[in-house]
Design an enzyme around this catalytic site. Sequence first.
Site, PDB file in Angstrom:
ATOM      1  N   SER A  77       1.241  -6.176  -4.515  1.00  0.00           N
ATOM      2  CA  SER A  77       0.708  -5.201  -5.466  1.00  0.00           C
ATOM      3  C   SER A  77       0.276  -3.939  -4.747  1.00  0.00           C
ATOM      4  O   SER A  77      -0.097  -3.972  -3.571  1.00  0.00           O
ATOM      5  CB  SER A  77      -0.498  -5.780  -6.209  1.00  0.00           C
ATOM      6  OG  SER A  77      -1.669  -5.715  -5.400  1.00  0.00           O
ATOM      7  N   ASP A  78       0.341  -2.805  -5.461  1.00  0.00           N
ATOM      8  CA  ASP A  78      -0.359  -1.640  -4.954  1.00  0.00           C
ATOM      9  C   ASP A  78      -1.839  -1.991  -4.931  1.00  0.00           C
ATOM     10  O   ASP A  78      -2.292  -2.908  -5.620  1.00  0.00           O
ATOM     11  CB  ASP A  78      -0.089  -0.412  -5.828  1.00  0.00           C
ATOM     12  CG  ASP A  78      -0.257   0.896  -5.067  1.00  0.00           C
ATOM     13  OD1 ASP A  78      -0.930   0.889  -4.011  1.00  0.00           O
ATOM     14  OD2 ASP A  78       0.267   1.925  -5.513  1.00  0.00           O
ATOM     15  N   TRP A  79      -2.594  -1.254  -4.138  1.00  0.00           N
ATOM     16  CA  TRP A  79      -3.988  -1.608  -3.877  1.00  0.00           C
ATOM     17  C   TRP A  79      -4.855  -1.366  -5.122  1.00  0.00           C
ATOM     18  O   TRP A  79      -5.284  -0.269  -5.409  1.00  0.00           O
ATOM     19  CB  TRP A  79      -4.488  -0.808  -2.684  1.00  0.00           C
ATOM     20  CG  TRP A  79      -4.299  -1.464  -1.351  1.00  0.00           C
ATOM     21  CD1 TRP A  79      -5.266  -1.678  -0.419  1.00  0.00           C
ATOM     22  CD2 TRP A  79      -3.101  -2.012  -0.784  1.00  0.00           C
ATOM     23  NE1 TRP A  79      -4.742  -2.312   0.689  1.00  0.00           N
ATOM     24  CE2 TRP A  79      -3.416  -2.533   0.489  1.00  0.00           C
ATOM     25  CE3 TRP A  79      -1.790  -2.127  -1.234  1.00  0.00           C
ATOM     26  CZ2 TRP A  79      -2.478  -3.147   1.318  1.00  0.00           C
ATOM     27  CZ3 TRP A  79      -0.840  -2.746  -0.414  1.00  0.00           C
ATOM     28  CH2 TRP A  79      -1.190  -3.243   0.831  1.00  0.00           C
TER      29      TRP A  79
END
Length: 758
Positions: free
Chosen positions: A245-247
């Site tokens: 996932s993106d952060w």
Amino acid sequence: MKKEVKKELTKDKKTEAQIEKLVKKLTLDEKISMVHAAGLFQTGAVERLGIPSLKCSDGPMGVRNEFLNDRWIPNGNNDDNVSYLASNSALASTWNPELAYQSGQVLGAEARGRGKDVILAPGINIKRGPLCGRNFEYMSEDPKLTETLAVPFIKGVQENDVAACVKHFACNVQETDRLMVDTIVDDRTLYEIYLPAFKAAVQEGGSYSIMGAYNKLMGTHCCENKELLDRILREEWGFDGAVISDWGAVHKTKEAAEVSMDVEMSVFPDFDDYKFANPLKEAIQKGEISEKVLDDKVRNILRMMFRLKMVGKQKETRKAGTYNSPAHREAILHTAEESMILLKNEKKKLPLDKKKVKKLVVIGQNAAKIHSDGGGSAEIKALYEISPLMGLKTYLGGNTEVTYLPGYYVPDKPKTFDHNWQEKSLDELENTDIGVAVRNPDETLESAKEREEAFRVEEEARKAQLEKEKQLVHEKNKHLFEQALAAAKDADEVIFVGGLNHDYDSEGFDREDMKLPYEQDILIEELLKVRKDTILTFIGGSPVEMPWREQAETILWSYYAGMETGNAFAKILFGEVNPSGKLAETFPAKYEDCVTAKNGQFGIRGSITLSEGLYYGYRYFDRERIAPAFCFGHGLSYTQFTYSNLVLKPEKGKDKEKVVKVSFTIKNTGKTAGAETAQIYIAPISPKVDRPVKELKAFTKVKLAAGKSTKVTISLSEQDFAYFDADLHTFIADAGDYEIIVGASCEDIRLKGLCTLA
């Protein structure tokens, strides 16, 4: 979106057997530790079984500096300075797959040298319009150019036993409301424009990991999107690596757990409270989520670890990597040299003669500014960065008097770490008073209103601050303008170095317009009155309006080109290097000409509809017959090239596939060695469905000595003639006539021919 037949995956049986043994030995707690962050850039380890943590790092322009494990504060060491690579926009401007491969090699070696397992690059989102704050991190407006450069970049990275993490999947086209904005797009546009580079990254580049984007796609967050992650990525494309996932992009435990999202990362230090931490464990223990979905995630992570030689007996053979090597600096210099684009050279002012320039005046803040330490997660701690001013001075030596004047005022914004931008950019995730929409999916109307009111207040404060800055700039500029204009009158040559910086090109927000900041347009107009022969040069990450371009004789554009920018800059201006960069995106004359300005579907909160479909960038300018300032594919040289002898030959390829072999001759008719990028576009004649006027389908870059020629041969596959049929959910290449167009840009057409697809 409809479902394609599942693609059978080919996996190494021995590795899969080892993975199964490990999965059976892992406890629930150990599995949970592997699927979420145990630090800002790393997952948990299972030391009992020899499974290390997965260490990640930003980003496309170099390996990011080291932070404390649980705070966005640099660790304070001096061992994390690295090579500063060209931005993806600069790389794309080379139109050179070999340089893309070399850039990937450098980034992969430096990531491995710093002990990283996953490098969060490349950024391959399509540039739908010129105002997206992260456009400098992306390659192009064109899917074919993007995929052609992304594939060798990925291969270069992964040769170093480091995983590329291609981002941001998918349709991540703006920074405004980036955590919640819903991108609405039809299937044909999705498959023809926004997915091809990701598909190539998986099937041709063999990317070991993919990053899920922040935004929603068709109503569902990308990191919880079954259509995107299961049906398209896994089933249609056969991806068997890890999805990260993106952060801060995972919002709901159950929804994310039950799709192919493997690793949850975020920006806050409450690691045990991440959606894939205690909440996932509790849901499994209660029987709300099957442990099988967790096992699948662990398998994908382990498969990537085996490929990276992180586990098992092969650990001893894993590459060590290195950073800041002389070879890396040399590769970065070559990329910078090929990335710079000569937009205009009307009076053949360039190249300059080093012996004749005794008094050089350099004007503009970007002549001396450093760009490596900004832009959001693309920021790095560079070993060094050669500015244009330094490059000119070191190139010319003491025989030329070089006078520098800032020309215009840029407010100083010192970097602090007491309230890091990374956490602030995701405030909605942490602040339950105004961020219920993210932490608690069942948001009340009252809390939604509170969130929107908080955003409105913040926006008003930001705009008020910008107005203050503009007023300050105006006050300071009067004196700076006077100094610059006076100096320009008494010089052999005047070089202006302006453009943008990472106060404008940055993650977390979009640009408000396409105008040059800091009143640069006013200064440029005055400079051209004093010295019509002023050489205008720019550094930036996105197109800018150039209202004075008709008056200007010479314009050179550079994206953020890395640590050797200044050296490449000087070599090009003085003719040691012949410019060969070409625009990988359209430079509109004004923002109002862009389709996103016309349809209003950019930079708004809530949702955006990509109502333009296929028609953005050069496709839109072609259809509407709007003249841009500088077109897609444009870029001049110090020499001239002629094209001749176009031959089109239909053939049968593998499995009786229709292939058209295109051949032609390019000759360097000038007196200087140079490189030319020939671009091949396909234009259907009387298409059965709506098709763009023309689309880029192939290109090649050739280097020729003065007077030399070469024969170019390129094969166009049946897929190159195809469009996506949403009803049949497949690509179709209709039989019929097609015009094959060969050009030096999308407007500078040199050859045309007709072929028939039977």
